[in-house]
Each structure stands twice: as C-alpha cells, then as structure tokens.
Design an enzyme around this catalytic site. Structure first.
Site, PDB file in Angstrom:
ATOM      1  CE  LYS A  16      -7.147   1.266   4.000  1.00 47.73           C
ATOM      2  NZ  LYS A  16      -5.856   1.723   4.636  1.00 47.73           N
ATOM      3  CB  CYS A  55      -4.037  -1.405   4.626  1.00 49.34           C
ATOM      4  SG  CYS A  55      -3.096  -1.424   6.148  1.00 49.34           S
ATOM      5  CD  GLU A  89      -2.203   1.262   3.018  1.00 50.12           C
ATOM      6  OE1 GLU A  89      -1.607   0.653   3.920  1.00 50.12           O
ATOM      7  OE2 GLU A  89      -3.277   1.882   3.194  1.00 50.12           O
ATOM      8  CG  ASN A 105      -4.788   4.038   0.602  1.00 54.37           C
ATOM      9  OD1 ASN A 105      -4.089   3.508  -0.263  1.00 54.37           O
ATOM     10  ND2 ASN A 105      -4.537   3.930   1.900  1.00 54.37           N
ATOM     11  CG  ASN A 123       1.968   1.566   4.508  1.00 50.27           C
ATOM     12  OD1 ASN A 123       2.691   2.541   4.405  1.00 50.27           O
ATOM     13  ND2 ASN A 123       1.764   0.762   3.480  1.00 50.27           N
ATOM     14  CD  GLU A 126      -5.237   4.698   6.011  1.00 48.22           C
ATOM     15  OE1 GLU A 126      -4.766   3.864   6.785  1.00 48.22           O
ATOM     16  OE2 GLU A 126      -5.716   4.389   4.906  1.00 48.22           O
TER      17      GLU A 126
HETATM   18  N1  ING Z   1      -3.254   0.473   8.713  1.00 50.01           N
HETATM   19  C1  ING Z   1      -3.697  -0.286   9.814  1.00 50.01           C
HETATM   20  C2  ING Z   1      -4.332  -1.631   9.435  1.00 50.01           C
HETATM   21  O1  ING Z   1      -5.513  -1.805   9.341  1.00 50.01           O
HETATM   22  C3  ING Z   1      -4.957  -0.362  11.872  1.00 50.01           C
HETATM   23  C4  ING Z   1      -4.576   0.504  10.719  1.00 50.01           C
HETATM   24  C5  ING Z   1      -4.028  -1.108  12.548  1.00 50.01           C
HETATM   25  C6  ING Z   1      -6.270  -0.411  12.232  1.00 50.01           C
HETATM   26  C7  ING Z   1      -4.430  -1.939  13.586  1.00 50.01           C
HETATM   27  C8  ING Z   1      -6.685  -1.238  13.278  1.00 50.01           C
HETATM   28  C9  ING Z   1      -5.752  -1.997  13.969  1.00 50.01           C
HETATM   29  O2  ING Z   1      -3.527  -2.529   9.287  1.00 50.01           O
HETATM   30  C10 ING Z   1      -3.904   0.849   7.592  1.00 50.01           C
HETATM   31  N2  ING Z   1      -3.207   1.586   6.720  1.00 50.01           N
HETATM   32  O3  ING Z   1      -5.083   0.558   7.377  1.00 50.01           O
END
Ligand code: ING
Length: 315
Positions: free
Chosen positions: A124, A169, A47, A107, A194, A143
């Site tokens: 996304k 993601c 991503e 995204n 990411n 985001e």
């Molecule tokens: N990053 C993370 C993901 O979903 C996240 C944000 C991390 C949300 C952990 C909830 C828990 O992997 C992106 N870019 O969506």
C-alpha cells in the site's frame, strides 16, 4: 469475442480482536466454496483480511504489534486457503499485514493464480491516518505508525486472460493509483478496504462515506476503461463500524454487483474484459489524447503551491 472472468467479491464481516487466523481462513474457505458453486474463477478478499483492523490500537512499542503481521505467505494458518482455492481452480487477491525478514512492515496484498502460485505482490502506497496517539479521536487510525509506504509501485500482472492490477483501501481515493496502472494496460484493478464509517479527521455527513467510496472507484474505472473491484471488511469491529458496499464496477463506471450486508457476503459478475477495448481505443486512448507536456507537476510536486501573482498562467 469476449474474455469472461467470473469475478467474486468476497466481502467479510467483522474480525474480532481475539479471532484466530484459522477462523478467518475458515470463513474465506467457505467463501471460496460459494464462489466455486457460482462459477467464479477469481475472488477478491478485503484489506487486512486475516486480523481485526489493528491500526485502531495505539502501542508505544511497535514490536508488541508483531503478532498482527504475517512473516511468511502462505504460512501454516493461510495454507488451507491456498489449497482450497487451487483445488477449486480459483485465483484470488488477499490483503494482509506483512513483516519482512529484515524488519520492514507493509500493508500488503498478493495476487494468487488458479494453481495457487503467488503471481504478484503489492504494498500500500497511500497510508492514511497518523503515526502518533491523537487523544481527540474516538479511535485511532495509526497506519502511518504501523506501516511503511509501499516500495513496489503500482504493478500489473497477466492472469485470467487479462491484465490485473492491485491497490489497497486509501489508494482508491487517489487518481494517480489507477492512471499509473492504466498506463500499463490494466483491465481490472482489484482492492480491499477497511473504512470506518466515522471520519475522525473532520466532520462530514455519514452518508458521504459510501458516496465517496463508490464515486472514487466508479469514476476511475470509467476514466481508465477498466474493471474495478472493491471489497470491504465490514461491520462492527471492537465497537468501530466499518462500511460495507463491496462492489464490482465495469469500465463504463456502472456498478454491476453490490453487497447489501455487513457480513461475509459473496457478490459476483461474469465480467467481460473486452468491455475495456472500446474506451481504451476511443475516448480514453491515452496515446492519442493525453498531453503529458502539461502534466509535469503531477509527478514533480507533492503539495499544492498557491499562485503568488494575481493570476497564475502556464509557465
Ligand atoms: N481506510 C480509510 C479509507 O481510505 C479513510 C481511511 C477513510 C481516509 C475516509 C479518508 C477518508 O477508506 C483505510 N484503511 O485506508
């Protein structure tokens, strides 16, 4: 009978805030070169693979973030990647920030075939994080500020002898993502991510980041009888650690290859798309086993609605 796609998951290490697109593309061209030498026909990049994860930065005036987005694809900086891949006869998935001519921000990801033609595009759908500055967080995850929810739905495209779908993601944490594409016959769902290793929304033991990363993709590969490829942008970007763990997962749900570094790293599997056939014809034969008359609220109700009576029975 087998339909082999030699899959390359091209994990990338950190992209510094001041690293140029040309530098990122050169790193990806090197990964394409490695993929060619290992017989890959299809490569998945992360991503937002052209820039640092800029949603960690707050900017009041969003137009001052325009330089993080691509306004054309391919553009001058990314054309060398398209050329290297098509010369190698390799198709690829590329995640990047998209600014449309009429000012919309997404995204996004594209599916490019082995001739360098853009075969599909995805934007996304599930945007995590928040839209305003939240001072309690050690770093931001904006985001919802810098992107609109995707408006293209979850598409699938025929490529490499199979049916390929895309996600990005946070999408990988939502069962609906895979099931919609599964209902369109997806045999391989590819995505970049990411993922900061610190959850700034609530305390959770750190080891759960990787556990949940793999759990979500493995479970949904199994439940939809398809391959899933998840590719990280990893390492410390501007002081923020992003998890690695890029992996290739077969329709059984088993991981066939996993990255072990936080750097640019190519992992590969000679994936047989015909491994999808048995689950799709038996245990996850959707046409034979699903009971959609009971599933309605999955698509008609957004949040949970708690029972008002002592017990909630089917209406
Ligand atoms: N990053 C993370 C993901 O979903 C996240 C944000 C991390 C949300 C952990 C909830 C828990 O992997 C992106 N870019 O969506």
């Amino acid at each position: 009978m087998s339909r082999i796609v030699t899959i390359g998951a091209a994990q990338m290490g950190a992209i510094a805030p001041d690293e140029s697109r040309e530098s990122c593309v050169a790193r990806m061209v090197e990964l394409i070169r490695q993929a060619k030498s290992r017989g890959c026909t299809f490569v998945v990049f992360p991503e937002l693979a052209l820039t640092t994860f800029f949603p960690r930065y707050f900017e009041e005036d969003i137009s001052r973030m325009d330089h993080w987005y691509e306004t054309e694809m391919p553009g001058p900086a990314t054309r060398p990647l398209f050329e290297a891949a098509s010369e190698a006869g390799i198709g690829f998935y590329l995640g990047y920030a998209e600014l449309t001519p009429d000012g919309h921000r997404f995204n996004s990801a594209i599916l490019v075939d082995e001739t360098g033609r853009i075969n599909g595009k995805y934007r996304k759908v599930h945007l995590p994080g928040h839209s305003e500055y939240e001072p309690h967080r050690p770093f931001q995850h904006l985001e919802k500020r810098y992107f609109e929810p995707g408006d293209l739905g979850f598409g699938v495209w025929r490529q490499h002898g199979g049916i390929i779908g895309m996600a990005i993601c946070n999408d990988r944490r939502w069962a609906e993502t895979y099931r919609v594409m599964g209902l369109k016959g997806a045999e391989m769902i590819v995505l970049g991510y990411n993922t900061p290793d610190l959850n700034t929304s609530g305390h959770e033991p750190n080891h759960l980041r990787m556990f949940h990363n793999h759990l979500a993709m493995q479970a949904n590969a199994y439940m939809n009888g398809c391959w899933v490829v998840g590719v990280a942008k990893a390492g410390i970007e501007d002081g923020c650690m992003l998890i690695g763990g890029s992996c290739i997962i077969q329709p059984s749900g088993e991981i066939t290859a996993v990255a072990t570094s936080l750097e640019d790293e190519l992992i590969t599997t000679a994936g047989d798309l015909d491994l999808c056939n048995m689950p799709k014809a038996t245990i996850f034969n959707f046409a034979k086993h699903r009971r959609i008359e009971h599933y309605g609220i999955i698509a008609s109700q957004t949040g949970a609605e708690l029972p008002t009576k002592l017990s909630e029975v089917a209406e």
